[in-house]
Write an enzyme that holds these catalytic residues in place. Structure first.
Site, PDB file in Angstrom:
ATOM      1  N   GLY A 174       8.444   0.046  -3.385  1.00 27.96           N
ATOM      2  CA  GLY A 174       9.758   0.080  -2.725  1.00 27.96           C
ATOM      3  C   GLY A 174       9.564   0.279  -1.233  1.00 27.96           C
ATOM      4  N   LEU A 175      10.652   0.135  -0.510  1.00 27.96           N
ATOM      5  CA  LEU A 175      10.603   0.229   0.953  1.00 27.96           C
ATOM      6  C   LEU A 175      10.197   1.631   1.423  1.00 27.96           C
ATOM      7  CD1 LEU A 175      13.955  -1.631   1.687  1.00 27.96           C
ATOM      8  CD2 LEU A 175      11.639  -2.517   2.133  1.00 27.96           C
ATOM      9  N   GLY A 224      12.226   6.574  -1.468  1.00 29.06           N
ATOM     10  CA  GLY A 224      12.192   7.724  -2.374  1.00 29.06           C
ATOM     11  C   GLY A 224      10.981   7.708  -3.304  1.00 29.06           C
ATOM     12  N   LYS A 225       9.995   6.876  -2.990  1.00 25.10           N
ATOM     13  CA  LYS A 225       8.789   6.787  -3.849  1.00 25.10           C
ATOM     14  C   LYS A 225       8.067   8.133  -3.908  1.00 25.10           C
ATOM     15  CE  LYS A 225       6.726   3.602  -1.385  1.00 25.10           C
ATOM     16  NZ  LYS A 225       7.718   3.495  -0.300  1.00 25.10           N
ATOM     17  N   SER A 283       3.537  -1.437  -1.291  1.00 18.99           N
ATOM     18  CA  SER A 283       2.996  -2.580  -2.046  1.00 18.99           C
ATOM     19  C   SER A 283       3.984  -3.744  -2.054  1.00 18.99           C
ATOM     20  CB  SER A 283       2.584  -2.169  -3.463  1.00 18.99           C
ATOM     21  OG  SER A 283       3.493  -1.297  -4.078  1.00 18.99           O
TER      22      SER A 283
HETATM   23  S1  ADX Z   1       1.569  -0.839   2.142  1.00 20.33           S
HETATM   24  O1  ADX Z   1       2.399  -1.938   2.671  1.00 20.33           O
HETATM   25  O2  ADX Z   1       0.147  -1.008   2.451  1.00 20.33           O
HETATM   26  O3  ADX Z   1       1.806  -0.609   0.710  1.00 20.33           O
HETATM   27  P1  ADX Z   1       1.760   1.984   2.563  1.00 20.33           P
HETATM   28  O4  ADX Z   1       2.651   2.471   1.494  1.00 20.33           O
HETATM   29  O5  ADX Z   1       0.289   2.183   2.404  1.00 20.33           O
HETATM   30  O6  ADX Z   1       2.099   0.453   2.910  1.00 20.33           O
HETATM   31  O7  ADX Z   1       2.157   2.707   3.922  1.00 20.33           O
HETATM   32  C1  ADX Z   1       3.491   2.701   4.321  1.00 20.33           C
HETATM   33  C2  ADX Z   1       3.793   3.853   5.263  1.00 20.33           C
HETATM   34  O8  ADX Z   1       3.140   3.624   6.495  1.00 20.33           O
HETATM   35  C3  ADX Z   1       5.260   3.911   5.550  1.00 20.33           C
HETATM   36  O9  ADX Z   1       5.939   4.827   4.709  1.00 20.33           O
HETATM   37  C4  ADX Z   1       5.319   4.358   6.992  1.00 20.33           C
HETATM   38  O10 ADX Z   1       5.282   5.770   7.049  1.00 20.33           O
HETATM   39  C5  ADX Z   1       4.017   3.865   7.581  1.00 20.33           C
HETATM   40  N1  ADX Z   1       4.083   2.626   8.369  1.00 20.33           N
HETATM   41  C6  ADX Z   1       3.586   2.494   9.624  1.00 20.33           C
HETATM   42  N2  ADX Z   1       3.726   1.244  10.053  1.00 20.33           N
HETATM   43  C7  ADX Z   1       4.331   0.544   9.069  1.00 20.33           C
HETATM   44  C8  ADX Z   1       4.738  -0.813   8.925  1.00 20.33           C
HETATM   45  N3  ADX Z   1       4.535  -1.702   9.891  1.00 20.33           N
HETATM   46  N4  ADX Z   1       5.336  -1.201   7.776  1.00 20.33           N
HETATM   47  C9  ADX Z   1       5.538  -0.303   6.799  1.00 20.33           C
HETATM   48  N5  ADX Z   1       5.179   0.983   6.876  1.00 20.33           N
HETATM   49  C10 ADX Z   1       4.571   1.418   7.994  1.00 20.33           C
END
Ligand code: ADX
Length: 261
Positions: free
Chosen positions: A94-95, A99-100, A168
């Protein structure tokens, strides 16, 4: 069984000899052979699970006291407790701000109350260690997710419970992780909070930065998020409490008998 290390030394690793589900005679023989110590666990050959003997109180009996429907094996520490249990991976997607993590932390508590040990792999935390140095390009996100997936698959393979909470964003990468872990041990949970709500919450102030153009490639703003087409569960965090959402997840796991409770 012995095997030779690179430096020529021989080591013996009795656990390598033991298949998880031997017939009861083999099991009794092997277990008393490989596990020393004073405390005991009851193995139920019919449902192929170990009773959580630590929670139920241990009975001091010797292996010779095994009966037709109860094999008594000795054990020296808690590390063997989970080996006959099913492993499961609960994969939150999720975004950011959906709330993950909040749900995952509460779910850890739910599992602990059942006596199981749980590993939580949270995106933010993993990016501070295992995935340090990775950015947010598609390629780096995929590497990050496959690393988390690999660790989860190892935990599950050894009968553990692994809760993963990373954005993800890509369907195909999540599918790859599902295959890696094994579909019968994988529960995809879509934390379906709309971007407007996540943006309103903006717990880390990142949506604001992304809107101002100070942060490029932010998921949901100027980077894609592909919602799951067929997740095992979909959560609403706007109207449903975290406790209720976790109850739903636990019920799903119990209904499918995924964790061998
Ligand atoms: S994922 O896309 O590789 O699954 P992941 O869950 O590890 O992302 O990390 C996301 C977290 O990194 C977000 O909750 C936020 O705090 C931080 N973050 C920093 N830059 C970004 C970005 N460009 N997009 C999304 N999350 C970001």
């Amino acid at each position: 069984m012995s095997r030779q290390l690179d430096n020529g030394a021989m080591v013996s690793s009795p656990l390598e000899d033991v298949e998880p589900f031997l017939d009861r005679e083999d099991l009794a023989k092997n277990m008393s052979h490989i596990i020393g110590g004073s405390s005991l666990v009851n193995f139920d050959p019919h449902n192929r699970t170990c009773n959580n003997a630590l929670n139920q109180g241990l009975q001091e009996v010797s292996p010779s006291q095994s009966t037709d429907d109860k094999i008594v094996i000795s054990r020296s520490s808690g590390i063997y407790e989970d080996i006959y249990r099913s492993g499961v991976c609960i994969w939150f997607t999720g975004l950011s701000g959906s709330g993950k993590t909040t749900t995952a932390i509460h779910l850890v508590d739910c599992f602990r109350k059942t006596g199981r040990r749980v590993t939580l792999l949270d995106g933010d935390v993993v990016r501070d260690n295992l995935s340090r140095g990775l950015g947010f390009s598609k390629q780096d996100r995929d590497v990050n997710i496959l690393r988390i997936g690999y660790v989860a698959s190892e935990i599950v393979r050894h009968g553990g419970i692994c809760i993963c909470a990373a954005i993800s964003p890509y369907i195909l990468t999540r599918r790859e992780v599902r295959d890696l872990v094994g579909k019968d041990h994988f529960v995809e949970v879509f934390v379906d909070t709309p971007v407007e709500i996540c943006e309103k919450r903006d717990t880390k102030g990142l949506y604001k930065k992304a809107r101002l153009g100070e942060l490029k490639g932010f998921t949901g703003i100027d980077d894609p998020y592909e919602p799951p087409l067929d997740p095992e569960l979909k959560l609403d965090t706007t109207a449903i409490t975290v406790e209720e959402n976790c109850r739903q997840i636990m019920e799903h796991i119990m209904r499918r008998n995924l964790a061998g409770f």
